[in-house]
Structure formats: C-alpha cells, structure tokens
Design an enzyme around this catalytic site. Structure first.
Site, mmCIF file in Angstrom:
data_model
loop_
_atom_site.group_PDB
_atom_site.id
_atom_site.type_symbol
_atom_site.label_atom_id
_atom_site.label_comp_id
_atom_site.label_asym_id
_atom_site.label_seq_id
_atom_site.Cartn_x
_atom_site.Cartn_y
_atom_site.Cartn_z
ATOM 1 N N ARG A 104 -11.184 0.163 13.606
ATOM 2 C CA ARG A 104 -11.112 0.670 12.241
ATOM 3 C C ARG A 104 -12.031 -0.199 11.387
ATOM 4 O O ARG A 104 -13.206 -0.344 11.725
ATOM 5 C CB ARG A 104 -9.641 0.666 11.782
ATOM 6 C CG ARG A 104 -9.329 1.630 10.670
ATOM 7 C CD ARG A 104 -7.833 1.685 10.362
ATOM 8 N NE ARG A 104 -7.351 0.485 9.685
ATOM 9 C CZ ARG A 104 -6.088 0.303 9.305
ATOM 10 N NH1 ARG A 104 -5.180 1.230 9.535
ATOM 11 N NH2 ARG A 104 -5.722 -0.808 8.690
ATOM 12 N N TYR A 125 15.134 30.862 6.518
ATOM 13 C CA TYR A 125 13.981 31.633 6.982
ATOM 14 C C TYR A 125 13.959 31.716 8.497
ATOM 15 O O TYR A 125 14.209 30.725 9.182
ATOM 16 C CB TYR A 125 12.680 30.978 6.512
ATOM 17 C CG TYR A 125 12.464 31.028 5.021
ATOM 18 C CD1 TYR A 125 12.636 32.206 4.298
ATOM 19 C CD2 TYR A 125 12.047 29.890 4.337
ATOM 20 C CE1 TYR A 125 12.414 32.235 2.925
ATOM 21 C CE2 TYR A 125 11.820 29.910 2.975
ATOM 22 C CZ TYR A 125 12.012 31.091 2.273
ATOM 23 O OH TYR A 125 11.782 31.111 0.934
ATOM 24 N N MET A 168 10.728 24.780 1.466
ATOM 25 C CA MET A 168 9.852 23.980 0.604
ATOM 26 C C MET A 168 10.669 23.176 -0.401
ATOM 27 O O MET A 168 10.399 21.997 -0.632
ATOM 28 C CB MET A 168 8.858 24.891 -0.113
ATOM 29 C CG MET A 168 7.743 24.136 -0.801
ATOM 30 S SD MET A 168 6.612 25.229 -1.685
ATOM 31 C CE MET A 168 5.801 26.098 -0.358
ATOM 32 N N LYS A 221 0.846 -1.200 0.000
ATOM 33 C CA LYS A 221 0.000 0.000 0.000
ATOM 34 C C LYS A 221 0.879 1.248 0.000
ATOM 35 O O LYS A 221 2.090 1.168 0.257
ATOM 36 C CB LYS A 221 -0.905 -0.014 1.237
ATOM 37 C CG LYS A 221 -0.150 0.078 2.564
ATOM 38 C CD LYS A 221 -1.090 -0.179 3.742
ATOM 39 C CE LYS A 221 -0.339 -0.091 5.065
ATOM 40 N NZ LYS A 221 -1.159 -0.603 6.187
HETATM 41 C C1 LIG Z 1 -0.566 -1.656 6.843
HETATM 42 C C2 LIG Z 1 -1.188 -2.948 7.184
HETATM 43 C C3 LIG Z 1 -0.394 -4.084 7.388
HETATM 44 C C4 LIG Z 1 1.115 -4.035 7.432
HETATM 45 O O1 LIG Z 1 1.571 -3.416 8.616
HETATM 46 P P1 LIG Z 1 3.123 -3.290 8.940
HETATM 47 O O2 LIG Z 1 3.171 -2.871 10.362
HETATM 48 O O3 LIG Z 1 3.653 -2.250 8.017
HETATM 49 O O4 LIG Z 1 3.738 -4.612 8.680
HETATM 50 C C5 LIG Z 1 -1.043 -5.294 7.583
HETATM 51 N N1 LIG Z 1 -2.393 -5.372 7.604
HETATM 52 C C6 LIG Z 1 -3.172 -4.293 7.429
HETATM 53 C C7 LIG Z 1 -4.659 -4.454 7.480
HETATM 54 C C8 LIG Z 1 -2.606 -3.050 7.220
HETATM 55 O O5 LIG Z 1 -3.391 -1.974 7.065
#
Ligand SMILES: *Cc1c(COP(=O)(O)O)cnc(C)c1O
Length: 411
Positions: free
Chosen positions: A161, A301, A349, A60
């Site tokens: 969640r 800055y 930036m 992801k």
């Molecule tokens: C992001 C995620 C993982 C992986 O988590 P890590 O701590 O990066 O290994 C696994 N399962 C779900 C549902 C996630 O959202």
C-alpha cells in the site's frame, strides 16, 4: 408513536440512562459511546507497552464510526498522539483542542496529500506522511507560505500500500535533505500486512527486517537525527512486542474490539493472560410499531420469512442506510429486555422487523439493542460481523455520520 417515555428511563441498570439520550426524535437509532470504556482500554495499552513506548490512538474513519467529536473528550487526555487518514480530520482535531483549551497533541496524517493540504497541515502543526513522490510538489507552496512541515517517511515492507520499498528510498527521497527548510523529517513508519490472521508472526518479522533496511537508507539520506520509529497497530502491539518501538498506533482495540480471534489467542500466549478490552459502542433503537401477525403471515421484501405461529413483531426504524448490514437478514438477533429476538426477513433500507413474541408484558413499544449489552445478554460487533460475513472493523466503521451519538460513562 411515543407511548411511554418512562419505559426507557427505567431501562435495566446495565444500560445507560436513556432519558437524556433520546431527546425529541423517536424515529432514529442512537449510538452510545462509553467514555469510561475508552479510558479503560487506553490504560490497558499504556500498561502493556510500558514506559519506554508512547501510546497513539488511530481515529481515522470518524474514530472507527464512533464519532471523532464523541471520543476526543475521553481519548485526547489518555494518549500521546493521534493518527488520522484525512487531512481535514487533523484540522478538526486542532479546532477541537482550541475550542476546549486542550494542549495540542502530536498529530500525524497517514493518508495522501496534495500541496495545498500539506500547507494547511504545516499551518495547524500536524505532521504528514511522505509515502510517494508527491512530496516534491509540496516544496514550492510550503516555501511560498513560509511554513515547515514535519514528516514521517512510510516504508512499504510488504503490505503493498503506501510507502517506498526499502531499495527505492535513496532515489525516491533524493534531495529531501536539501529541502530541510520546508520539510523536517522526524519519523519513519511501516504497517503490517499479516498480523491479525495468524498466530505466528513470521511475515511480520520479515517486515520488521525490511523496515530496518528502509530506516538505514533513510538515515543515510537525512543524517544523524532523532527519528521516531513506529510500526505497530493493535494486533502487533499485543502479540509482537519487538514491533512497539517508539510509539504504537492503536486503532480497533482502543475502541475495545479485538482485531481477530487469532490475535486474542496469541495475546494470551504472549502475555500469559488476556487483556480485558471493553467495547465502547452500543447501538439502540426504539420500535416505531408493534403488532400481531397471524400464523402463516409473510414478513419483509421477498417474503423470505413466514410466521409459523401467531407472531408479535416490532418494526424498528433502522436499516442498511443506517449501517445495519443487509447481510444480517434472517440471521441476526437484537436484544429486548435481555432477550434475544430474531430478525425476521430481509433488512430493509430504513426498517428492520424483529420477533418480540417472547418479550413479557406485551409492551406497546420496546427498545432494541442492536449492538451492546442488555440485561445479561450481549451482542458484540464480532457477533454481527460473524453473521454478516465480515469483520468487526467494517461493522463499526460503516456506522454513518447521520446517526446521533451520545456520550455516556458506564465503565
Ligand atoms: C488503520 C491503521 C492502524 C490501526 O490499525 P488497527 O488494526 O485498527 O489497530 C495503524 N496504522 C495504520 C497505517 C493504519 O492505517
């Protein structure tokens, strides 16, 4: 101002060959992805979870900022499944597989979907997660398209969640068995809330017990069938062996980073030794300008840094727009020729100013390592995260798509 290309070609042996990596543009930082390290980390997890458990990688957030397209060549052959959040990423992975003639891996979209996306995933042969009542809206469009979607049911065991509370499963999923013409329930999952911040796993064990309740309720609805069960991200895969079940979903640690300090301590206790993870990502930039500032000069800055002595500064064309946190102002170092060079003043930036007074030879251009190894020194994502008051996940996941990524093989 490209003064000396050879300078970069003759970088120290611990750095990748930069000749190919830098190309024509001199005004951007570069991310280097070490596919050898990816393969190594996958092998570490494969050995750790053993034969009875499959190895899945979470890609992801553009592979945690590493770049999906840049990790797939090494990662795809090394794992048994891939997990994404965005349905578009599943489509991208299928397109990549078809372009490079790779066999399709099991894919699971962990994130939320609308009906059109559900149809698209069924079309490309990706599985989806049923984690809220939205699944009912998928049925009509799937029937109309004549497609069947494989789904995993997410049980919320204590993260708050996605997913159904175990006691809500019977009502929330009532009728799912009658939709078996379009929905094929093939798995059940949960996600832990508190495995990284602790060295004992009391809460995670409670979540596992809740998971078994949810799984039993689901089985009562869908009947006797094989369900792939999965709960473990990186930390639980390492520190809570009973959470591994049928497949693990390893994210951060596939990229060679530890979920936390506590996980490192626990992993050593559980395994008796520390698994060796190799960071996959380095980040380097060439200076756009070097100059000497007289003693008493202010830098950046807000004039938050004042040079006590005459100071040689390098202006680096990288800033918070590029994912270098502004919180690193006056705190971080970069590495130049194996030496730590402090960040002077505020991160801007598009710019960063560092003190290169200590770099021998007064070069007219330098290459700075923002993250990674250089000579005998290393700056880890944990170092940057510590200085910025965040976690390594955020440092890498916020590296933006506009930074060029280059695949190298070092480890
Ligand atoms: C992001 C995620 C993982 C992986 O988590 P890590 O701590 O990066 O290994 C696994 N399962 C779900 C549902 C996630 O959202």
């Amino acid at each position: 101002m490209l003064t000396s290309p050879e300078l970069f070609a003759s970088a120290s042996p611990t750095q990748p060959a930069l000749g190919s990596g830098w190309g024509a543009s001199n005004v951007s930082s570069r991310i280097f992805i070490d596919c050898g390290a990816l393969r190594h980390n996958a092998a570490v997890f494969r050995a750790m979870v053993g034969e009875g458990c499959r190895l899945g990688a979470v890609v992801k957030a553009d592979a945690y900022g590493h770049g999906l397209a840049h990790v797939l060549p090494a990662l795809h052959p090394a794992v048994d499944a891939l997990y994404v959040i965005a349905p578009g990423d599943a489509v991208r992975i299928r397109a990549w597989e078809s372009t490079y003639h790779r066999p399709p891996l099991p894919l699971l979209v962990l994130g939320v979907l609308d009906a059109q996306e559900a149809v698209e995933l069924a079309r490309v042969g990706s599985a989806a997660v049923v984690g809220d009542e939205g699944w009912r809206t998928w049925l009509g469009p799937l029937r109309a398209a004549g497609l069947r979607l494989s789904v995993h049911v997410h049980i919320d065991t204590g993260l708050g969640r996605e997913g159904f509370l175990p006691e809500d499963v019977p009502d929330a999923l009532a009728g799912i068995a009658d939709a078996s013409d379009v929905l094929n329930v093939v798995g059940v999952l949960t996600h832990f809330a508190d495995t990284e911040d602790v060295t004992e796993q009391t809460y995670a064990r409670r979540q596992l017990a809740r998971f078994r309740e949810g799984e039993a309720s689901l089985r009562a609805l869908v009947g006797d069938r094989p369900l792939e069960r999965h709960t473990a991200a990186s930390a639980p895969s390492m520190v809570l062996p009973e959470s591994r079940l049928d497949v693990v979903r390893v994210g951060i640690s596939i990229y060679g980073l530890w979920p936390s300090r506590e996980t490192r301590i626990s992993a050593r206790l559980v395994k008796g030794e520390l698994p060796e993870l190799r960071p996959v990502l380095s980040w380097r930039v060439r200076s756009q300008h070097i100059k000497d500032l007289p003693a008493g000069s202010y830098v950046g800055y807000g004039c938050t840094h004042r040079c006590r002595d005459r100071t040689r500064v390098a202006v680096l064309p990288v800033g918070y727009h590029d994912g270098y946190p502004r919180a690193l102002s006056n705190r971080a170092h970069v590495l130049v020729e194996g030496r730590r060079c402090p960040v002077l003043g505020r991160v801007m930036m598009n710019h960063l100013i560092v003190d290169v007074t200590g770099v021998p030879g007064q070069p007219e251009q330098v290459e700075a390592t923002l993250l990674g190894r250089c000579g005998g020194e290393e700056l880890s994502a944990d170092d940057l995260a510590g200085w910025a008051g965040t976690i390594n996940y955020e440092i890498v996941a916020r590296l933006p798509a506009h930074l060029p990524r280059i695949t190298v093989s070092e480890s």
